[in-house]
Design a protein around this motif. Structure first.
Motif, PDB file in Angstrom:
ATOM      1  N   PHE A 126      35.171  41.969  63.126  1.00  0.00           N
ATOM      2  CA  PHE A 126      35.852  41.715  63.484  1.00  0.00           C
ATOM      3  C   PHE A 126      36.617  42.907  64.864  1.00  0.00           C
ATOM      4  CE2 PHE A 126      36.637  40.498  59.715  1.00  0.00           C
ATOM      5  CZ  PHE A 126      37.708  38.650  60.012  1.00  0.00           C
ATOM      6  N   THR A 127      35.280  43.895  65.153  1.00  0.00           N
ATOM      7  CA  THR A 127      35.709  44.673  66.597  1.00  0.00           C
ATOM      8  C   THR A 127      34.697  44.914  67.288  1.00  0.00           C
ATOM      9  OG1 THR A 127      37.174  46.314  64.384  1.00  0.00           O
ATOM     10  CG2 THR A 127      36.513  47.278  67.307  1.00  0.00           C
ATOM     11  N   ASP A 128      33.856  45.409  66.778  1.00  0.00           N
ATOM     12  CA  ASP A 128      32.324  45.744  67.643  1.00  0.00           C
ATOM     13  C   ASP A 128      32.257  44.377  69.076  1.00  0.00           C
ATOM     14  OD1 ASP A 128      32.851  48.320  66.982  1.00  0.00           O
ATOM     15  OD2 ASP A 128      30.881  48.389  65.920  1.00  0.00           O
ATOM     16  N   PRO A 129      31.556  43.598  68.352  1.00  0.00           N
ATOM     17  CA  PRO A 129      31.255  42.546  69.161  1.00  0.00           C
ATOM     18  C   PRO A 129      32.367  42.452  70.653  1.00  0.00           C
ATOM     19  CG  PRO A 129      31.602  42.276  66.804  1.00  0.00           C
ATOM     20  CD  PRO A 129      32.022  43.548  66.890  1.00  0.00           C
ATOM     21  N   THR A 169      27.683  51.110  70.964  1.00  0.00           N
ATOM     22  CA  THR A 169      26.178  51.348  70.958  1.00  0.00           C
ATOM     23  C   THR A 169      25.924  50.291  69.691  1.00  0.00           C
ATOM     24  OG1 THR A 169      27.144  53.209  68.752  1.00  0.00           O
ATOM     25  CG2 THR A 169      26.602  53.858  71.360  1.00  0.00           C
ATOM     26  N   ASN A 170      26.650  50.180  68.418  1.00  0.00           N
ATOM     27  CA  ASN A 170      25.691  49.608  67.594  1.00  0.00           C
ATOM     28  C   ASN A 170      25.365  47.846  67.991  1.00  0.00           C
ATOM     29  OD1 ASN A 170      25.273  51.068  65.675  1.00  0.00           O
ATOM     30  ND2 ASN A 170      28.089  51.070  64.489  1.00  0.00           N
ATOM     31  N   ASN A 171      26.237  47.205  68.537  1.00  0.00           N
ATOM     32  CA  ASN A 171      25.662  45.711  69.520  1.00  0.00           C
ATOM     33  C   ASN A 171      24.299  45.406  69.986  1.00  0.00           C
ATOM     34  OD1 ASN A 171      28.423  45.029  68.664  1.00  0.00           O
ATOM     35  ND2 ASN A 171      28.666  45.462  70.826  1.00  0.00           N
ATOM     36  N   ARG A 172      23.800  44.665  69.867  1.00  0.00           N
ATOM     37  CA  ARG A 172      22.676  44.429  70.013  1.00  0.00           C
ATOM     38  C   ARG A 172      22.546  42.455  70.953  1.00  0.00           C
ATOM     39  NH1 ARG A 172      18.020  42.535  67.580  1.00  0.00           N
ATOM     40  NH2 ARG A 172      19.739  43.007  65.565  1.00  0.00           N
ATOM     41  N   TRP A 173      21.899  43.072  71.400  1.00  0.00           N
ATOM     42  CA  TRP A 173      21.700  40.870  71.785  1.00  0.00           C
ATOM     43  C   TRP A 173      20.269  40.334  72.839  1.00  0.00           C
ATOM     44  CZ3 TRP A 173      25.704  44.062  74.258  1.00  0.00           C
ATOM     45  CH2 TRP A 173      25.103  44.486  75.660  1.00  0.00           C
ATOM     46  N   GLY A 180      33.599  31.315  63.350  1.00  0.00           N
ATOM     47  CA  GLY A 180      33.365  31.471  64.701  1.00  0.00           C
ATOM     48  C   GLY A 180      32.493  32.963  64.378  1.00  0.00           C
ATOM     49  N   MET A 181      33.478  33.789  63.948  1.00  0.00           N
ATOM     50  CA  MET A 181      33.768  34.982  64.434  1.00  0.00           C
ATOM     51  C   MET A 181      32.643  35.610  63.563  1.00  0.00           C
ATOM     52  SD  MET A 181      36.913  36.459  65.531  1.00  0.00           S
ATOM     53  CE  MET A 181      36.299  38.170  64.828  1.00  0.00           C
ATOM     54  N   LYS A 182      32.266  35.677  62.306  1.00  0.00           N
ATOM     55  CA  LYS A 182      30.838  35.300  61.924  1.00  0.00           C
ATOM     56  C   LYS A 182      29.567  34.860  62.895  1.00  0.00           C
ATOM     57  CE  LYS A 182      30.726  36.452  57.810  1.00  0.00           C
ATOM     58  NZ  LYS A 182      30.337  37.929  56.845  1.00  0.00           N
ATOM     59  N   MET A 183      29.082  33.800  62.686  1.00  0.00           N
ATOM     60  CA  MET A 183      27.963  33.501  63.905  1.00  0.00           C
ATOM     61  C   MET A 183      28.492  34.603  65.237  1.00  0.00           C
ATOM     62  SD  MET A 183      29.111  29.206  63.730  1.00  0.00           S
ATOM     63  CE  MET A 183      27.991  29.427  65.226  1.00  0.00           C
ATOM     64  N   LEU A 184      29.017  34.657  65.989  1.00  0.00           N
ATOM     65  CA  LEU A 184      29.551  35.685  66.859  1.00  0.00           C
ATOM     66  C   LEU A 184      28.996  36.418  66.910  1.00  0.00           C
ATOM     67  CD1 LEU A 184      31.934  35.634  70.804  1.00  0.00           C
ATOM     68  CD2 LEU A 184      31.355  37.851  68.922  1.00  0.00           C
ATOM     69  N   ARG A 185      29.025  37.194  65.582  1.00  0.00           N
ATOM     70  CA  ARG A 185      28.819  39.081  65.663  1.00  0.00           C
ATOM     71  C   ARG A 185      27.274  38.902  65.044  1.00  0.00           C
ATOM     72  NH1 ARG A 185      27.099  41.786  60.905  1.00  0.00           N
ATOM     73  NH2 ARG A 185      27.552  40.341  58.613  1.00  0.00           N
ATOM     74  N   LYS A 190      22.118  30.892  72.950  1.00  0.00           N
ATOM     75  CA  LYS A 190      23.809  30.964  74.035  1.00  0.00           C
ATOM     76  C   LYS A 190      23.951  29.287  73.024  1.00  0.00           C
ATOM     77  CE  LYS A 190      22.187  32.276  78.211  1.00  0.00           C
ATOM     78  NZ  LYS A 190      21.817  31.709  79.861  1.00  0.00           N
ATOM     79  N   HIS A 191      23.459  28.540  72.721  1.00  0.00           N
ATOM     80  CA  HIS A 191      24.436  27.238  72.184  1.00  0.00           C
ATOM     81  C   HIS A 191      25.323  28.004  70.743  1.00  0.00           C
ATOM     82  CE1 HIS A 191      23.450  23.875  69.307  1.00  0.00           C
ATOM     83  NE2 HIS A 191      24.613  23.913  69.976  1.00  0.00           N
ATOM     84  N   GLY A 192      24.499  28.690  69.708  1.00  0.00           N
ATOM     85  CA  GLY A 192      25.743  29.187  68.273  1.00  0.00           C
ATOM     86  C   GLY A 192      26.704  30.016  69.104  1.00  0.00           C
ATOM     87  N   LEU A 193      26.599  31.184  70.756  1.00  0.00           N
ATOM     88  CA  LEU A 193      28.283  31.212  70.949  1.00  0.00           C
ATOM     89  C   LEU A 193      29.189  30.692  71.717  1.00  0.00           C
ATOM     90  CD1 LEU A 193      26.754  34.510  73.653  1.00  0.00           C
ATOM     91  CD2 LEU A 193      28.095  34.605  71.323  1.00  0.00           C
TER      92      LEU A 193
END
Ligand SMILES: Nc1ncnc2c1ncn2[C@@H]1O[C@H](COP(=O)(O)OP(=O)(O)O)[C@@H](O)[C@H]1O
Ligand SMILES: Nc1ncnc2c1ncn2[C@@H]1O[C@H](COP(=O)(O)OP(=O)(O)O)[C@@H](O)[C@H]1O
Ligand SMILES: [Mg+2]
Ligand SMILES: [Mg+2]
Ligand SMILES: [Mg+2]
Ligand SMILES: [Mg+2]
Ligand SMILES: [Mg+2]
Lengths: 423, 423
Positions: free
Chosen positions: B189-192, B197-201, B362-367, B392-395
């Motif tokens: 709910f927050t970091d993404p 620093t934990n985020n990755r893409w 949506g929240m679970k997919m985005l993260r 990108k499709h998922g986002l």
């Protein structure tokens, strides 16, 4: 709860109890011996004993002692009720005092086994707000004060101020006040919508109205929605019994105090703001039964509703805009910081909160007209036809609030509805 | 939590432990001596140890031992994590087993100080559903089974089955699993939605997408709303980690099991149904990265989403229509009994639940695309450009769900959006 170590106090036993167990209270009283103290029982509530304790030699020095009974006072020993409510009342008073010291009495002593609280005595001319409204008193700042109280206590005990972990710890503790919640759930959310022996209404004048409630699927559907919200939403520490009988006022500025939060738990904010406006709307619809006060007193009451809610929103948003107060996770500053984002969040949150306020207000009004416990504002109208007329006005408003709260765009619009529903 | 009485098990110590402390497990194993047992560690999760224990002489007799470590396994001792999660996992497994025995492993032993659970071994061909989907396996009843699981566990642990007092007691107990909730709150709910620093893409391909998320006020506003709901709504005992890695299946009928509910607590139902459909949508958008499976496997996955949700709604409503199951206070039968009233309640509740499902999905997919923990469905696509295209499709789908869930009128419409968003 354990009643083993419990001693029901009387005017005769209380002086010794205080001397032995409540040093801070004795200090406030500036008393040393049991013989220094005079006690009188003044409880007018449905549930508990309340004593005024006075230093005989310094009669200005007084405190209040409130003791819970292990049963519902107005029913008797046949309806047992947890003594733990005194613990929750004390904890709630302490939390509310921390959030809003100006409008909560000071606390001097608490005994869990005895279900006993000693607190500041709110002297005359402080009286219960409901009595003051019945007397036609105009309080200069009561509405603003109550808005401030709600704004501070609801914001500062909620996820706007707390981390999720802090909030969960509070929810854990307050979930145990469930016996008191169960009472509310029954008398506010359930019984009035069905045939239940506890219900009462002005009969035969309101017989059809009562039947219509039981047959109104849209109304009962909305009522079920608010019940689910009452039980399933842990927004803030709410007072949960915030009617005009839980407020004491004097007719001077800032002379407002909130008492009696024994029903407190983590629930929806709108239940408190709704309870308060409900009782003002009830006072308003009762005015034709008290014609000597003139129509301008009715208008004064409506003004207080607008003033209360504007002050509440102002106080709530002031805290939200203050980074030292808005330290919690709700609309957290780590993700929502731009002015545009904050404005959007505030607008949408306050819109939802207004809807909750009006919906719960409707629930609280309806139950005071056809449920177990009525209000003196209406009960004191002796002519049953006149009273029924006032009650019908109140019921129409209550049902509109319950069914259509999300469609009402402002408190002013709600007040305008109250005016327009008058026959 | 106390780690004093804790002993981290190894394949060498576990046989003696079971012999001394887990008689029911030994009975299932039909073993007597430590020497009868073979152990192997197979944990593939991020948090815990998992052992398969086999009777050397009757190799059909096997059990699983899951032990929590006092830290996050994939990070190390520098990230401590409460051992109590094993207690909540055990309690959740027991509650889910009671509600839906057919799709939950049997329980043989639990030790609180050791954070250790012994349970039924789900033998090959049972494998983790996510692995099965990556292999292109078609499960005949998995989607229906999962709908049944969600329908039964969510209904039967909620206020639809419990009194308000029973529900508050559950909430009291489960509120203490807050350390696990705090993890979810941070990573989902927050970091993404911020720089963390934990985020990755997939970089640089998704750099602009990540930045756009941080700048999207409408999105972050909706995310804050779902966070508030996650923390502040106590609808049912939710699994709270119901992705396709928490499900084990074999490709035969009714061979479906849900494991690993260590994040369980009283929260919104839609978080579970949303988590499950989110992971199916992620599997769907990953399909162009696994072209050998053909486009009809992608369509098979979408079908499973529809089948799952229809089965969920069917099971939920079947319980609601059963007076021996619908014994709780939510839309209570004492006030809402006419067929018309029930139909109205069901329609409105299921509409809100669909919105929650899609919003949380949506929240679970985005993260899983821009947060700390990704999914193998996408990670296993080696060509970064192809993977980014899928992501990108998922986002795009995730953002639409988060922002507009209440406007999507059916799961079929959501599935149609998934198809239409494909480039
Ligand atoms: N701090 C106080 N100062 C003055 N009077 C008080 C105080 N607390 C209670 N009272 C009086 O006692 C009555 C009952 O107290 P309350 O806390 O409302 O008890 P109950 O829970 O039984 O309703 C109040 O209506 C008020 O008249
Ligand atoms: N009852 C079981 N039967 C068979 N395999 C299991 C069982 N429980 C766990 N496993 C295996 O162990 C892995 C990790 O277990 P899980 O409960 O998901 O732990 P974690 O909390 O560390 O993710 C699972 O992915 C699965 O492969
Ligand atoms: Mg009172
Ligand atoms: Mg506790
Ligand atoms: Mg009271
Ligand atoms: Mg796992
Ligand atoms: Mg796990």
């Amino acid at each position: 709860s354990n009643t083993q170590d419990y001693t029901e106090q009387t005017v005769h036993t209380l002086p010794l109890y205080l001397t032995q167990h409540a040093p801070a209270a004795m200090e406030i009283l500036e008393a040393v011996e049991p013989e220094d103290l005079d006690c009188v029982e003044v409880g007018d509530g449905n549930l508990n004993l309340v004593f005024i304790v006075t230093n005989k030699y310094k009669p200005e020095n007084q405190v209040i002692v409130k003791q819970s009974l292990p049963y519902v006072r107005c029913v008797g020993e046949s309806w047992p009720l947890t003594l733990d409510r005194a613990y929750y009342e004390y904890q709630a008073l302490a939390a509310q005092k921390a959030a809003c010291p100006e409008f909560v009495p000071s606390l001097y002593h608490f005994s869990k086994p005895n279900g006993l609280i000693v607190m500041e005595y709110l002297k005359p001319p402080h009286i219960i707000l409901r009595k003051g409204l019945i007397q036609g008193i105009r309080y200069p700042t009561m509405a603003v004060d109550m808005g401030t109280f709600c704004g501070k206590t609801l914001f500062l005990t909620s996820g706007f101020a707390l981390s999720t972990t802090e909030l969960r710890a509070k929810v854990e503790m307050w979930s145990a006040n469930s016996e008191m919640c169960a009472l509310t759930e029954q008398v506010v959310f359930t019984d009035p919508y069905m045939e239940a022996t506890n219900n009462r209404w002005t009969s035969p004048q309101l017989d059809d109205e009562k039947k219509a409630i039981e047959d109104d699927i849209e109304l009962k559907h909305a009522a079920a929605h608010y019940k689910h919200k009452f039980v399933g939403s842990t927004q803030a520490l709410i007072h949960a019994d915030l009617h005009s009988g839980s407020v004491m006022c004097a007719p001077s500025p800032q002379a407002t105090y909130v008492i009696d939060p024994e029903f407190a738990f983590y629930g929806p904010m709108g239940f408190d703001t709704g309870a308060f406006v409900a009782n003002l709307f009830l006072a308003y619809v009762a005015q034709p039964g008290h014609p000597h006060r003139g129509t301008d007193y009715a208008e004064w009451i409506l003004e207080q509703i607008a003033t209360f809610y504007a002050a509440f929103e102002r106080q709530f948003l002031e805290l939200w805009n203050d980074p030292t107060a808005h330290t919690g996770f709700v609309y957290g500053r780590n993700t929502l910081h731009s002015p545009e984002a904050v404005a959007r969040a505030q607008q949408s949150f306050m819109k939802d909160l207004l809807a909750d306020t009006l919906g719960f207000a409707g629930m609280k009004m309806l139950r005071r007209i056809v449920g177990i416990a009525h209000v003196e504002d209406l009960e004191s109208i002796e002519d049953a036809d006149v009273r029924a007329q006032c009650e019908k006005h109140g019921l129409a408003l209550a049902k509109t609030f319950i069914k259509t709260a999300p469609l009402i765009s402002s408190m002013d619009e709600a007040i305008q509805l109250a005016r327009s529903f008058k026959k």
